[in-house]
Design a protein around this motif. Structure first.
Motif, PDB file in Angstrom:
ATOM      1  N   ALA A  66       0.748  -0.877   0.212  1.00 53.18           N
ATOM      2  CA  ALA A  66       0.422  -0.106  -0.371  1.00 53.18           C
ATOM      3  C   ALA A  66       1.041   1.602  -0.206  1.00 53.18           C
ATOM      4  N   ALA A  67       1.634   0.954   0.314  1.00 56.75           N
ATOM      5  CA  ALA A  67       2.649   2.335   1.020  1.00 56.75           C
ATOM      6  C   ALA A  67       3.688   2.481  -0.288  1.00 56.75           C
ATOM      7  N   THR A  68       4.542   1.438  -1.392  1.00 53.08           N
ATOM      8  CA  THR A  68       4.658   2.016  -2.278  1.00 53.08           C
ATOM      9  C   THR A  68       3.509   1.824  -3.776  1.00 53.08           C
ATOM     10  N   GLY A  69       1.944   2.609  -3.741  1.00 55.81           N
ATOM     11  CA  GLY A  69       0.912   2.668  -4.166  1.00 55.81           C
ATOM     12  C   GLY A  69       0.768   0.806  -5.193  1.00 55.81           C
ATOM     13  N   GLN A  70       1.105   0.190  -4.785  1.00 53.78           N
ATOM     14  CA  GLN A  70       0.653  -1.490  -5.808  1.00 53.78           C
ATOM     15  C   GLN A  70       0.154  -1.971  -4.700  1.00 53.78           C
ATOM     16  N   SER A  71      -0.848  -3.281  -5.666  1.00 57.17           N
ATOM     17  CA  SER A  71      -1.989  -3.532  -5.472  1.00 57.17           C
ATOM     18  C   SER A  71      -1.404  -5.213  -4.090  1.00 57.17           C
ATOM     19  N   ALA A  72      -2.488  -5.001  -3.800  1.00 59.43           N
ATOM     20  CA  ALA A  72      -2.299  -6.382  -2.423  1.00 59.43           C
ATOM     21  C   ALA A  72      -2.421  -8.026  -3.473  1.00 59.43           C
ATOM     22  N   LYS A  73      -3.283  -7.849  -4.932  1.00 60.97           N
ATOM     23  CA  LYS A  73      -4.079  -9.017  -5.060  1.00 60.97           C
ATOM     24  C   LYS A  73      -2.636 -10.605  -6.051  1.00 60.97           C
ATOM     25  N   GLY A  74      -1.988  -8.798  -5.985  1.00 60.95           N
ATOM     26  CA  GLY A  74      -0.784 -10.814  -6.792  1.00 60.95           C
ATOM     27  C   GLY A  74      -0.378 -11.360  -5.362  1.00 60.95           C
ATOM     28  N   MET A  75      -0.465 -10.472  -4.136  1.00 56.76           N
ATOM     29  CA  MET A  75      -0.436 -11.547  -3.111  1.00 56.76           C
ATOM     30  C   MET A  75      -0.942 -12.288  -2.941  1.00 56.76           C
ATOM     31  N   TYR A  76      -2.372 -12.085  -2.348  1.00 54.76           N
ATOM     32  CA  TYR A  76      -3.495 -12.516  -3.068  1.00 54.76           C
ATOM     33  C   TYR A  76      -4.095 -13.987  -3.567  1.00 54.76           C
ATOM     34  N   GLU A  77      -3.856 -13.786  -4.621  1.00 55.96           N
ATOM     35  CA  GLU A  77      -3.505 -14.803  -5.652  1.00 55.96           C
ATOM     36  C   GLU A  77      -2.852 -16.081  -5.357  1.00 55.96           C
ATOM     37  N   THR A  78      -2.180 -15.153  -4.940  1.00 57.97           N
ATOM     38  CA  THR A  78       0.027 -16.775  -5.411  1.00 57.97           C
ATOM     39  C   THR A  78      -0.879 -17.654  -3.992  1.00 57.97           C
ATOM     40  N   PHE A  79      -1.053 -16.545  -2.914  1.00 58.82           N
ATOM     41  CA  PHE A  79      -1.822 -17.869  -1.403  1.00 58.82           C
ATOM     42  C   PHE A  79      -2.782 -18.701  -1.547  1.00 58.82           C
ATOM     43  N   LYS A  80      -3.928 -17.987  -2.169  1.00 60.78           N
ATOM     44  CA  LYS A  80      -5.501 -18.554  -2.460  1.00 60.78           C
ATOM     45  C   LYS A  80      -4.999 -19.992  -3.431  1.00 60.78           C
TER      46      LYS A  80
END
Length: 462
Positions: free
Chosen positions: A191-205
């Protein structure tokens, strides 16, 4: 479910890993890990992690990304200074954001000081387990003295087992807390770098889905990571609230990511696999990159050079296309022809150190003594920045040999052996170099250091 012996648990927790418990230019083994060095991929990883390290307060910590030749999807830290990433994680991540999420998670472990805290907790747990084992042993001894050996034996063994069981559960609980903290930190860094957490979520999912069947029968308190459903629930809550959830990677970054995955496939997969994954009908730059690499490694060098030249025509300032051409020529016995593209690659690359070492190798491979001085200068400069490169020292030894400087050749060979982990050979060569070098000179001091060095402990793998 019986508790695991504490020693086995300790071994499993040495690394803080992403995965649930159960090249390119150059490869080497250190500490039992098959490592890969590649200028292009390492630069991409630096570009991925620099913003994360900065917001985590680690920009001056001199952290390194280390590539491991392993097809499993995993990443881990072992010493708070290096993040180890399997090539499998790079190959399976279809977007930059996915692997950046992995890097953010591992950065969370480093920023949280989890390794040092885990070692302290390990010491506490081992002390508690030892006390329990001593009490159990005392019960055994007391039973034998009183004549009630059978009853005391059962009580003593129960005490020993209980102490180990409690110690194991305590340690695993501690690491599960660290994993949850690393997840939260990763989302904050993204969030602090203006990036999405979706990729992390997709990987862990994806990892959670793969482990779901096994997890149904697992004891949640006997795991080093949170249970998949619990982890995803917590991650969903914090990740989806990010204002950047739907933000995409830039097209340029996605293109570099695609080239990286194509490069890994071209170098590591069988030609048939490359042809299926990147068929001739696919005219994308990444597909052409993969096919050019596969052609030079498994087929006709002339056809490969034609394909690489076509890539260079599309992106004449891409240093890694020039590097590939130089590498293909060098490995096919055309060292003189390899020099020009490697010089061009060095002039274009943001960090040309590994390419410089390859250029030095090409100069040495010409067998031209007139090029030895240039090779020595280039190799010494490269090794000053990349001292853990055995092949660089070996090429340096050959360059000194071309000049007839046997003392420096022995010293460089000793450094090559030391870096490979062959300490016996390193000491023998260094001792011989000392007899030929002026006492007290920089070379003599380095040789003396190798002779006197204690055998270092390599990184511990999972």
């Amino acid at each position: 479910m019986a508790a695991k012996p504490l020693a086995r648990v300790v071994a499993a927790l040495v690394a803080v890993a992403l995965a649930c418990p159960p090249l390119p230019a150059a490869a080497q083994k250190r500490g039992g890990l098959p490592l890969i060095r590649d200028a292009e991929i390492e630069q991409l990883m630096r570009d991925y992690t620099h913003p994360i390290f900065k917001v985590a307060g680690l920009s001056r910590a001199n952290l390194k990304i280390v590539l491991i030749n392993d097809r499993a999807f995993n990443a881990f830290v072992v010493d708070g200074r290096r993040i180890f990433v399997n090539t499998g994680a790079l190959a399976e991540s279809t977007t930059p954001n996915q692997i950046i999420g992995v890097m953010a998670h591992e950065t969370g472990h480093i920023a949280g000081g989890h390794l040092s805290k885990l070692r302290q907790e390990l010491a506490n747990v081992q002390t508690a387990a030892l006390v329990g084992m001593l009490l159990g042993a005392a019960a055994l001894a007391a039973g034998a003295a009183s004549g009630n050996a059978a009853g005391a034996g059962q009580a003593g063994m129960a005490a020993i087992h209980a102490s180990q069981h409690a110690a194991t559960r305590s340690l695993l609980s501690y690491q599960r807390a660290h994993e949850e903290a690393a997840d939260r930190a990763a989302v904050k860094f993204l969030a602090a770098t203006g990036q999405s957490a979706k990729g992390m979520y997709e990987t862990f999912k994806r990892m959670a889905d793969q482990s779901m069947f096994v997890a149904r029968y697992a004891d949640p308190y006997a795991q080093s990571h949170p249970m998949a459903n619990e982890r995803m629930a917590a991650l969903t809550e914090i990740a989806r609230t990010s204002p950047n959830w739907d933000k995409k990677d830039s097209p340029d970054l996605q293109a570099r990511h695609d080239l990286m995955r194509a490069k890994l496939s071209g170098f590591m997969d069988a030609p048939q696999t490359v042809a299926r994954r990147y068929p001739a009908s696919d005219t994308s730059l990444a597909a052409r990159y993969a096919r050019a690499i596969a052609t030079y490694r498994h087929s006709d060098i002339r056809a490969a050079i034609a394909q690489i030249d076509a890539l260079i025509a599309i992106q004449p300032n891409n240093p890694y296309f020039h590097e590939l051409k130089g590498q293909a020529l060098l490995e096919n016995g055309r060292a003189i022809d390899a020099i020009a593209p490697l010089r061009r690659a060095v002039s274009l690359a943001p960090d040309p150190t590994l390419i410089q070492i390859m250029l030095g190798q090409a100069l040495v491979a010409t067998n031209n003594p007139k090029l030895a001085d240039e090779a020595i200068t280039i190799l010494r400069n490269g090794l000053a920045r990349e001292p853990d490169t055995p092949n660089g020292y070996q090429q340096l030894a050959m360059a000194y040999g071309r000049k007839g400087d046997i003392a420096q050749a022995d010293l460089a060979s000793a450094q090559a052996a030391f870096t490979r982990g062959d300490f016996k050979t390193a000491r023998e060569l260094a001792a011989r170099a000392k007899t030929r070098l002026p006492v007290g000179s920089p070379g003599w001091v380095r040789a003396d250091d190798i002779v006197a060095a204690k055998v270092p402990a390599g990184p511990t793998s999972r």
